[in-house]
Design a protein around this motif. Sequence first.
Motif, PDB file in Angstrom:
ATOM      1  N   ALA A 282       0.969  -1.233   0.056  1.00  0.00           N
ATOM      2  CA  ALA A 282       0.041   0.025   0.047  1.00  0.00           C
ATOM      3  C   ALA A 282       0.922   1.225   0.138  1.00  0.00           C
ATOM      4  CB  ALA A 282      -1.015  -0.075   1.255  1.00  0.00           C
ATOM      5  N   PHE A 283       1.667   1.327   0.701  1.00  0.00           N
ATOM      6  CA  PHE A 283       2.689   2.416   1.007  1.00  0.00           C
ATOM      7  C   PHE A 283       3.431   2.628  -0.470  1.00  0.00           C
ATOM      8  CE2 PHE A 283       3.464   1.821   5.611  1.00  0.00           C
ATOM      9  CZ  PHE A 283       2.642   2.970   5.932  1.00  0.00           C
ATOM     10  N   SER A 284       3.886   1.651  -1.029  1.00  0.00           N
ATOM     11  CA  SER A 284       4.683   1.776  -2.455  1.00  0.00           C
ATOM     12  C   SER A 284       3.612   1.966  -3.568  1.00  0.00           C
ATOM     13  CB  SER A 284       5.105   0.107  -2.696  1.00  0.00           C
ATOM     14  OG  SER A 284       6.116  -0.378  -1.768  1.00  0.00           O
ATOM     15  N   GLN A 285       2.449   1.558  -3.598  1.00  0.00           N
ATOM     16  CA  GLN A 285       1.530   1.950  -4.383  1.00  0.00           C
ATOM     17  C   GLN A 285       1.271   3.515  -4.370  1.00  0.00           C
ATOM     18  OE1 GLN A 285      -3.067   1.067  -4.727  1.00  0.00           O
ATOM     19  NE2 GLN A 285      -2.100  -0.469  -6.145  1.00  0.00           N
TER      20      GLN A 285
ATOM     21  N   LEU B 293      14.206  -7.549   2.293  1.00  0.00           N
ATOM     22  CA  LEU B 293      15.350  -6.885   3.030  1.00  0.00           C
ATOM     23  C   LEU B 293      16.640  -7.667   2.475  1.00  0.00           C
ATOM     24  CD1 LEU B 293      13.779  -6.583   6.610  1.00  0.00           C
ATOM     25  CD2 LEU B 293      14.410  -4.940   5.031  1.00  0.00           C
ATOM     26  N   LEU B 294      16.611  -8.759   1.978  1.00  0.00           N
ATOM     27  CA  LEU B 294      17.566  -9.740   1.460  1.00  0.00           C
ATOM     28  C   LEU B 294      17.915  -9.357  -0.017  1.00  0.00           C
ATOM     29  CD1 LEU B 294      16.526 -13.125   2.721  1.00  0.00           C
ATOM     30  CD2 LEU B 294      18.244 -11.756   3.857  1.00  0.00           C
ATOM     31  N   MET B 295      17.292  -8.412  -0.654  1.00  0.00           N
ATOM     32  CA  MET B 295      17.845  -8.033  -2.157  1.00  0.00           C
ATOM     33  C   MET B 295      18.907  -7.154  -2.121  1.00  0.00           C
ATOM     34  SD  MET B 295      14.196  -7.991  -3.939  1.00  0.00           S
ATOM     35  CE  MET B 295      14.555  -6.754  -5.050  1.00  0.00           C
ATOM     36  N   PRO B 296      20.040  -7.415  -2.713  1.00  0.00           N
ATOM     37  CA  PRO B 296      21.187  -6.547  -3.057  1.00  0.00           C
ATOM     38  C   PRO B 296      20.826  -5.175  -3.725  1.00  0.00           C
ATOM     39  CG  PRO B 296      21.675  -8.431  -4.152  1.00  0.00           C
ATOM     40  CD  PRO B 296      20.422  -8.751  -3.509  1.00  0.00           C
ATOM     41  N   THR B 297      21.683  -4.266  -3.308  1.00  0.00           N
ATOM     42  CA  THR B 297      21.336  -3.017  -4.269  1.00  0.00           C
ATOM     43  C   THR B 297      21.456  -3.170  -6.003  1.00  0.00           C
ATOM     44  OG1 THR B 297      22.346  -1.658  -2.638  1.00  0.00           O
ATOM     45  CG2 THR B 297      22.042  -0.550  -4.847  1.00  0.00           C
ATOM     46  N   ASP B 298      22.117  -3.962  -6.406  1.00  0.00           N
ATOM     47  CA  ASP B 298      22.163  -4.201  -7.945  1.00  0.00           C
ATOM     48  C   ASP B 298      21.104  -4.946  -8.094  1.00  0.00           C
ATOM     49  OD1 ASP B 298      23.023  -6.616  -6.703  1.00  0.00           O
ATOM     50  OD2 ASP B 298      24.187  -7.095  -8.528  1.00  0.00           O
TER      51      ASP B 298
ATOM     52  N   TRP C  36      18.001  -4.608  -6.922  1.00  0.00           N
ATOM     53  CA  TRP C  36      16.861  -3.411  -7.280  1.00  0.00           C
ATOM     54  C   TRP C  36      16.983  -2.563  -8.172  1.00  0.00           C
ATOM     55  CZ3 TRP C  36      12.766  -3.406  -4.209  1.00  0.00           C
ATOM     56  CH2 TRP C  36      12.917  -4.069  -3.036  1.00  0.00           C
ATOM     57  N   GLU C  37      18.441  -2.227  -8.610  1.00  0.00           N
ATOM     58  CA  GLU C  37      18.523  -1.572  -9.853  1.00  0.00           C
ATOM     59  C   GLU C  37      18.199  -2.177 -11.048  1.00  0.00           C
ATOM     60  OE1 GLU C  37      22.513  -0.521  -9.316  1.00  0.00           O
ATOM     61  OE2 GLU C  37      22.489   0.867  -8.044  1.00  0.00           O
ATOM     62  N   ARG C  38      18.354  -3.463 -11.054  1.00  0.00           N
ATOM     63  CA  ARG C  38      17.868  -4.161 -12.205  1.00  0.00           C
ATOM     64  C   ARG C  38      16.358  -4.024 -12.481  1.00  0.00           C
ATOM     65  NH1 ARG C  38      21.800  -7.796 -10.636  1.00  0.00           N
ATOM     66  NH2 ARG C  38      20.442  -9.354 -10.084  1.00  0.00           N
ATOM     67  N   LYS C  39      15.708  -4.309 -10.945  1.00  0.00           N
ATOM     68  CA  LYS C  39      14.284  -4.277 -11.056  1.00  0.00           C
ATOM     69  C   LYS C  39      13.702  -3.099 -11.397  1.00  0.00           C
ATOM     70  CE  LYS C  39      13.442  -8.270  -8.039  1.00  0.00           C
ATOM     71  NZ  LYS C  39      12.502  -9.168  -8.987  1.00  0.00           N
ATOM     72  N   ALA C  40      14.413  -1.998 -11.227  1.00  0.00           N
ATOM     73  CA  ALA C  40      13.804  -0.692 -11.589  1.00  0.00           C
ATOM     74  C   ALA C  40      13.734  -0.433 -13.138  1.00  0.00           C
ATOM     75  CB  ALA C  40      14.609   0.475 -10.855  1.00  0.00           C
ATOM     76  N   THR C  41      14.388  -1.315 -13.740  1.00  0.00           N
ATOM     77  CA  THR C  41      14.300  -1.086 -15.270  1.00  0.00           C
ATOM     78  C   THR C  41      13.488  -2.050 -15.965  1.00  0.00           C
ATOM     79  OG1 THR C  41      16.267  -2.723 -15.777  1.00  0.00           O
ATOM     80  CG2 THR C  41      16.758  -0.464 -15.245  1.00  0.00           C
ATOM     81  N   ASP C  42      12.798  -3.037 -15.278  1.00  0.00           N
ATOM     82  CA  ASP C  42      11.745  -3.955 -15.786  1.00  0.00           C
ATOM     83  C   ASP C  42      10.526  -3.194 -16.416  1.00  0.00           C
ATOM     84  OD1 ASP C  42       9.899  -5.738 -16.032  1.00  0.00           O
ATOM     85  OD2 ASP C  42      10.787  -7.088 -14.424  1.00  0.00           O
ATOM     86  N   PRO C  43      10.194  -3.343 -17.542  1.00  0.00           N
ATOM     87  CA  PRO C  43       9.326  -2.743 -18.412  1.00  0.00           C
ATOM     88  C   PRO C  43       8.010  -3.202 -18.015  1.00  0.00           C
ATOM     89  CG  PRO C  43      10.271  -4.361 -19.779  1.00  0.00           C
ATOM     90  CD  PRO C  43      11.119  -4.404 -18.547  1.00  0.00           C
TER      91      PRO C  43
ATOM     92  N   MET D  30      13.424   2.542  -4.982  1.00  0.00           N
ATOM     93  CA  MET D  30      14.346   2.227  -3.689  1.00  0.00           C
ATOM     94  C   MET D  30      13.425   2.676  -2.497  1.00  0.00           C
ATOM     95  SD  MET D  30      16.926   0.914  -4.911  1.00  0.00           S
ATOM     96  CE  MET D  30      17.605   0.955  -3.253  1.00  0.00           C
ATOM     97  N   THR D  31      12.266   3.358  -2.710  1.00  0.00           N
ATOM     98  CA  THR D  31      11.553   3.464  -1.365  1.00  0.00           C
ATOM     99  C   THR D  31      11.328   2.221  -0.623  1.00  0.00           C
ATOM    100  OG1 THR D  31       9.418   3.710  -2.192  1.00  0.00           O
ATOM    101  CG2 THR D  31      10.721   5.652  -2.048  1.00  0.00           C
ATOM    102  N   ILE D  32      10.865   1.050  -1.669  1.00  0.00           N
ATOM    103  CA  ILE D  32      10.381  -0.162  -1.153  1.00  0.00           C
ATOM    104  C   ILE D  32      11.395  -0.955  -0.236  1.00  0.00           C
ATOM    105  CG2 ILE D  32       9.679  -2.612  -1.869  1.00  0.00           C
ATOM    106  CD1 ILE D  32       9.087  -1.344  -4.524  1.00  0.00           C
ATOM    107  N   PRO D  33      12.612  -0.976  -0.335  1.00  0.00           N
ATOM    108  CA  PRO D  33      13.372  -1.534   0.714  1.00  0.00           C
ATOM    109  C   PRO D  33      13.506  -0.658   2.064  1.00  0.00           C
ATOM    110  CG  PRO D  33      14.861  -0.711  -1.014  1.00  0.00           C
ATOM    111  CD  PRO D  33      13.392  -0.746  -1.710  1.00  0.00           C
ATOM    112  N   ALA D  34      13.644   0.543   1.763  1.00  0.00           N
ATOM    113  CA  ALA D  34      13.570   1.419   3.047  1.00  0.00           C
ATOM    114  C   ALA D  34      12.247   1.405   3.679  1.00  0.00           C
ATOM    115  CB  ALA D  34      13.676   2.967   2.331  1.00  0.00           C
ATOM    116  N   ASN D  35      11.283   1.387   3.143  1.00  0.00           N
ATOM    117  CA  ASN D  35       9.855   0.975   3.904  1.00  0.00           C
ATOM    118  C   ASN D  35       9.791  -0.031   4.585  1.00  0.00           C
ATOM    119  OD1 ASN D  35       9.356   3.881   3.711  1.00  0.00           O
ATOM    120  ND2 ASN D  35       8.158   3.406   1.795  1.00  0.00           N
ATOM    121  N   ALA D  36      10.322  -1.161   3.772  1.00  0.00           N
ATOM    122  CA  ALA D  36      10.362  -2.570   4.325  1.00  0.00           C
ATOM    123  C   ALA D  36      11.312  -2.709   5.655  1.00  0.00           C
ATOM    124  CB  ALA D  36      10.816  -3.412   3.352  1.00  0.00           C
ATOM    125  N   GLN D  37      12.156  -1.813   5.528  1.00  0.00           N
ATOM    126  CA  GLN D  37      12.998  -1.725   6.792  1.00  0.00           C
ATOM    127  C   GLN D  37      12.217  -1.069   8.081  1.00  0.00           C
ATOM    128  OE1 GLN D  37      16.111  -3.260   7.054  1.00  0.00           O
ATOM    129  NE2 GLN D  37      15.947  -2.735   9.342  1.00  0.00           N
TER     130      GLN D  37
END
Length: 228
Positions: free
Chosen positions: A47-50, A82-87, A89-96, A106-113
């Motif tokens: 919900a936060f992410s949406q 929380l287990l996903m590494p930064t790279d 996340w960067e790859r997922k951010a390019t997913d069409p 990148m708000t997703i891992p921050a808010n997951a924390q």
Amino acid sequence: MVKEKFAQIYTRASERKGGDDELESLLSVPLSAQEIKTIPDDRWLAAFSQKVFQCGISWKVVRSKWPSFEEVFFQFNIEKMLLMPTDMWERKATDPAIIRHLAKVMTIPANAQMIHEAALEYGSFAAMVADWPESDIIGLWRYMKKNGKRLGGNTGPYTLRVMGKDTFLLTQDMESYLRNTGVIDGGRDTQKSLLATQQAFNDWQQETGRPLSQISQIISFSCGDNRI
């Protein structure tokens, strides 16, 4: 100091919306604390992410793509986030399949924390939210803004409302009303203004016995451009 009795506000909103029955039909009903506690933490993250992605983007577009977000981000499972590494996340951010926006992704891992840390302290993020007193709802807003990412402004409060937590919202209509009646006179999000607004809502709640969300909606319906 509240300048106007709520009965006057209600009468004006009722006249604008076509009568008491029509007005009442427009009002939301928040969930009980027990109902909120049953919401899994992954649903809070979703919900936060949406809401974060809906900022500045068509809500309809975000909703249409949301099933793909759920798939790409493993149904927002907190442990996996929380287990996903930064790279990764960067790859997922390019997913069409999703809306490609690295800063918002990148708000997703921050808010997951944030959710994870609350769960360690309270048993679950939902439990913390459920037990947070509505008489200090701005304190919960402050918690999300401080400990989360991009949850300031109306993003965090809107998410709370969507998830069933009783909260008022500082919409444009609401802010205008509060200024016109002298409840606030400075910046909307200053501590002074937020405390004055909280006190006004606490007074209205004591007067009416209504949830904060309904008080907020009725005030908005009583002014602004939302005529039927």
